[in-house]
Design an enzyme around this catalytic site. Structure first.
Site, PDB file in Angstrom:
ATOM      1  N   ASP A 115      -1.463   2.110  -2.104  1.00 49.32           N
ATOM      2  CA  ASP A 115      -0.621   2.524  -3.223  1.00 49.32           C
ATOM      3  C   ASP A 115      -0.081   3.878  -2.780  1.00 49.32           C
ATOM      4  OD1 ASP A 115       0.296   3.915  -5.527  1.00 49.32           O
ATOM      5  OD2 ASP A 115      -0.721   2.429  -6.744  1.00 49.32           O
ATOM      6  N   HIS A 116       1.197   3.945  -2.455  1.00 46.86           N
ATOM      7  CA  HIS A 116       1.668   5.166  -1.776  1.00 46.86           C
ATOM      8  C   HIS A 116       1.584   6.403  -2.678  1.00 46.86           C
ATOM      9  CE1 HIS A 116       5.618   4.400  -3.688  1.00 46.86           C
ATOM     10  NE2 HIS A 116       5.903   5.651  -3.421  1.00 46.86           N
TER      11      HIS A 116
ATOM     12  N   HIS B 240       1.041   2.447  -9.607  1.00 50.57           N
ATOM     13  CA  HIS B 240       1.180   3.904  -9.527  1.00 50.57           C
ATOM     14  C   HIS B 240       0.730   4.621 -10.806  1.00 50.57           C
ATOM     15  CE1 HIS B 240       3.321   2.625  -6.079  1.00 50.57           C
ATOM     16  NE2 HIS B 240       4.511   2.492  -6.616  1.00 50.57           N
TER      17      HIS B 240
HETATM   18  C1  BG6 Z   1       7.774   1.585  -5.437  1.00 50.34           C
HETATM   19  C2  BG6 Z   1       8.538   0.717  -6.389  1.00 50.34           C
HETATM   20  O1  BG6 Z   1       6.439   1.163  -5.353  1.00 50.34           O
HETATM   21  O2  BG6 Z   1       7.808   2.925  -5.893  1.00 50.34           O
HETATM   22  C3  BG6 Z   1       9.969   1.199  -6.512  1.00 50.34           C
HETATM   23  O3  BG6 Z   1       8.524  -0.621  -5.922  1.00 50.34           O
HETATM   24  C4  BG6 Z   1       9.991   2.660  -6.901  1.00 50.34           C
HETATM   25  O4  BG6 Z   1      10.688   0.438  -7.466  1.00 50.34           O
HETATM   26  C5  BG6 Z   1       9.117   3.463  -5.963  1.00 50.34           C
HETATM   27  O5  BG6 Z   1      11.343   3.093  -6.810  1.00 50.34           O
HETATM   28  C6  BG6 Z   1       9.003   4.891  -6.419  1.00 50.34           C
HETATM   29  O6  BG6 Z   1       8.363   5.639  -5.441  1.00 50.34           O
HETATM   30  P1  BG6 Z   1       8.633   7.182  -5.303  1.00 50.34           P
HETATM   31  O7  BG6 Z   1       7.684   7.636  -4.255  1.00 50.34           O
HETATM   32  O8  BG6 Z   1      10.076   7.341  -4.921  1.00 50.34           O
HETATM   33  O9  BG6 Z   1       8.369   7.770  -6.646  1.00 50.34           O
END
Ligand code: BG6
Length: 485
Positions: free
Chosen positions: A180-181, A243
């Site tokens: 989960d980044h 997230h």
């Molecule tokens: C991803 C989603 O996991 O996270 C995207 O699939 C979203 O839809 C993105 O735009 C948001 O990531 P960050 O790091 O730009 O907030």
């Protein structure tokens, strides 16, 4: 360090490899953080020579991370990058890949460790892992084998359970790294340090002092070219299941006894178990769903699609610490600005001795954890205006990375996460039981949205803060959505 570590990227011709994985591995290389003997092998169906693959990655690096690109470092980095063309549905191709990897690995003595990164379409996860197992690639006699799985892990509770079952037939949980980044973001990790390396905040981190919590993950962009994927998913599966619930768990979990992956993940699981599910008959009271104007006519979207691009949700955590404290979550696309922040709003003082204008109330203290794009922590409190008897104004104490740590650049989330996979530290990866609990929770919301009592799908104008009903949801409890970063 002797031996070899090989990153095998399945789905290597895709966007993620060029945009995130290779730039992160390149940055780790430039910082000297990769193991002594390392190698990257990209695997996809498209036939490329090693040189063609390297050229494609270099173009990606120059496009997506031009500031970090350096021609001389790239040349030496690229000599360790190779390509193998194979079909993920064929166990024979896996066996041939294994032979190729073994040839490369014999160049160094010692353990031959491998990371298999699944950057393929989610429907191919199960097949890829089964084939890894059947062709002996998951076997750990020559060195460790770790498998990184991108999100989404499942589409609902049932599919997540089925996927966990298939994966566990081949791999031990300790070999699995579900990414989960958001957990790789510096500011999200800082939340653990903020809560558990300071004694100032923990005593007030509970229902006695915290009035409510607001978590916002707003995006300015719309679904763009991802409509084909997004339309079958929507905001709850795309942002909330993973997230946002991860952010909530870090804010609300009990202090783990150690900084050990399982100690941490046990606390998250306990927290997920304590989140109250929203019953179908209460769905309209606790949730709001919206869709930005123009979404349903975007290319890739089913005409008349009811997919939500915005959600606001009120959740409760049924345990001693949080009983009665509402947690408001909101996330959406095509909103006013890109911002992710967690607002902790404290209770007002029980008694105010200062004279206030009629009807006025003291502003509650607010702690804002700014995840992005401004990274830091702000605390707002009341101060006396100079040269008045007792007039007050809300002022702020701020922490931001630049002024405290100088111009260190905040690493990309994938950089941290890939390094942790290398080290075998799964703290920032989601365990199978937590994924299932999170799906259980969102399944209930999505079922409610399919039921008779569903809240109406409100169409909102792009560039606004989303549906008016989201304001009503929180105003009903006497609050407003606020941002403090
Ligand atoms: C991803 C989603 O996991 O996270 C995207 O699939 C979203 O839809 C993105 O735009 C948001 O990531 P960050 O790091 O730009 O907030």
């Amino acid at each position: 360090m002797s031996g070899t570590t090989t990153f095998v990227i399945f789905g290597a011709s895709g966007d993620l490899t060029r945009r995130k994985l290779i730039p992160s591995l390149f940055n780790l290389y430039c910082k000297g953080r990769l193991p002594e003997n390392w190698r990257i092998v990209g695997v996809s169906r498209t036939p490329y020579s090693d040189e063609e693959f390297q050229a494609q990655l270099r173009a990606g690096m120059q496009e997506f991370e031009p500031d970090k690109y350096s021609p001389s470092n790239w040349s030496s980095f690229a000599t360790n990058v190779g390509y193998y063309s194979g079909d993920l549905s064929k166990a024979d191709d896996f066996r041939a890949l294994d032979e190729r990897l073994k040839e490369l690995e014999t160049e160094n003595n010692g353990a031959a460790n491998r990371i298999y990164y699944l950057s393929v379409a989610p429907r191919l996860y199960e097949m890829t892992i089964t084939n890894l197992g059947e062709s002996g690639l998951a076997e750990e006699s020559e060195g460790w084998r770790r498998v990184v799985i991108e999100k989404p892990f499942g589409h609902d509770l049932q599919s997540a359970i089925a996927l966990n079952d298939s994966v566990h037939k081949v791999l031990n949980e300790s070999q699995i790294y579900r990414i989960d980044h958001y957990l790789g973001k510096e500011t999200v990790q800082n939340l653990l340090v903020f809560r558990f390396a300071n004694s100032l905040f923990e005593p007030v981190w509970n229902r006695n002092y915290i009035d409510h919590v607001q978590i916002t993950a707003a995006e300015k962009v719309d679904v763009g070219h991802r409509a084909g994927y997004y339309d079958g998913v929507g905001v709850v599966r795309d942002m909330v299941q993973n997230h946002m619930l991860q952010l909530l768990s870090l804010v609300a979990m009990e202090p783990p006894a150690s900084f050990d992956a399982d100690a941490l993940r046990n606390e998250k699981v306990k927290l997920f178990e304590s989140i109250r599910h929203i019953a179908p008959e209460e769905i309209a009271e606790h949730t709001v769903r919206g869709q930005y104007q123009g979404y349903s006519s975007a290319s890739g979207v089913e005409p008349g699609s009811e997919t939500a691009t915005y959600a606001a949700i009120r959740l409760y955590v049924d345990n001693w610490r949080w009983q009665g404290v509402p947690f408001y979550l909101r996330s959406g696309k095509a909103l006013t600005e890109k911002t992710t922040e967690i607002g902790i709003i404290f209770k007002r003082p029980p008694h105010v001795m200062f004279p206030l204008p009629p009807g006025a109330r003291i502003r509650a203290n607010r702690l804002s954890i700014c995840v992005q794009p401004e990274e830091g922590i702000h605390i707002s409190f009341q101060a006396k205006e100079p040269d008045t008897t007792a007039d007050m104004r809300t002022v702020e104490m701020n922490f931001d990375y630049d002024s405290s740590f100088g111009a260190v650049s905040i690493p990309e989330a994938y950089e941290r996460l890939l390094l942790d996979v290398l080290k075998g530290d799964a703290s920032l990866f989601t365990r199978g039981d937590a994924i299932e609990l999170a799906w259980g929770l969102v399944d209930k919301i999505l079922a409610g949205w399919e039921s008779k009592g569903a809240p109406p799908l409100e169409i909102y104008k792009p560039g606004t803060w989303g549906p008016g009903a989201a304001e009503t949801l929180i105003e009903h409890d006497g609050y407003t959505w606020t941002l403090g970063c």
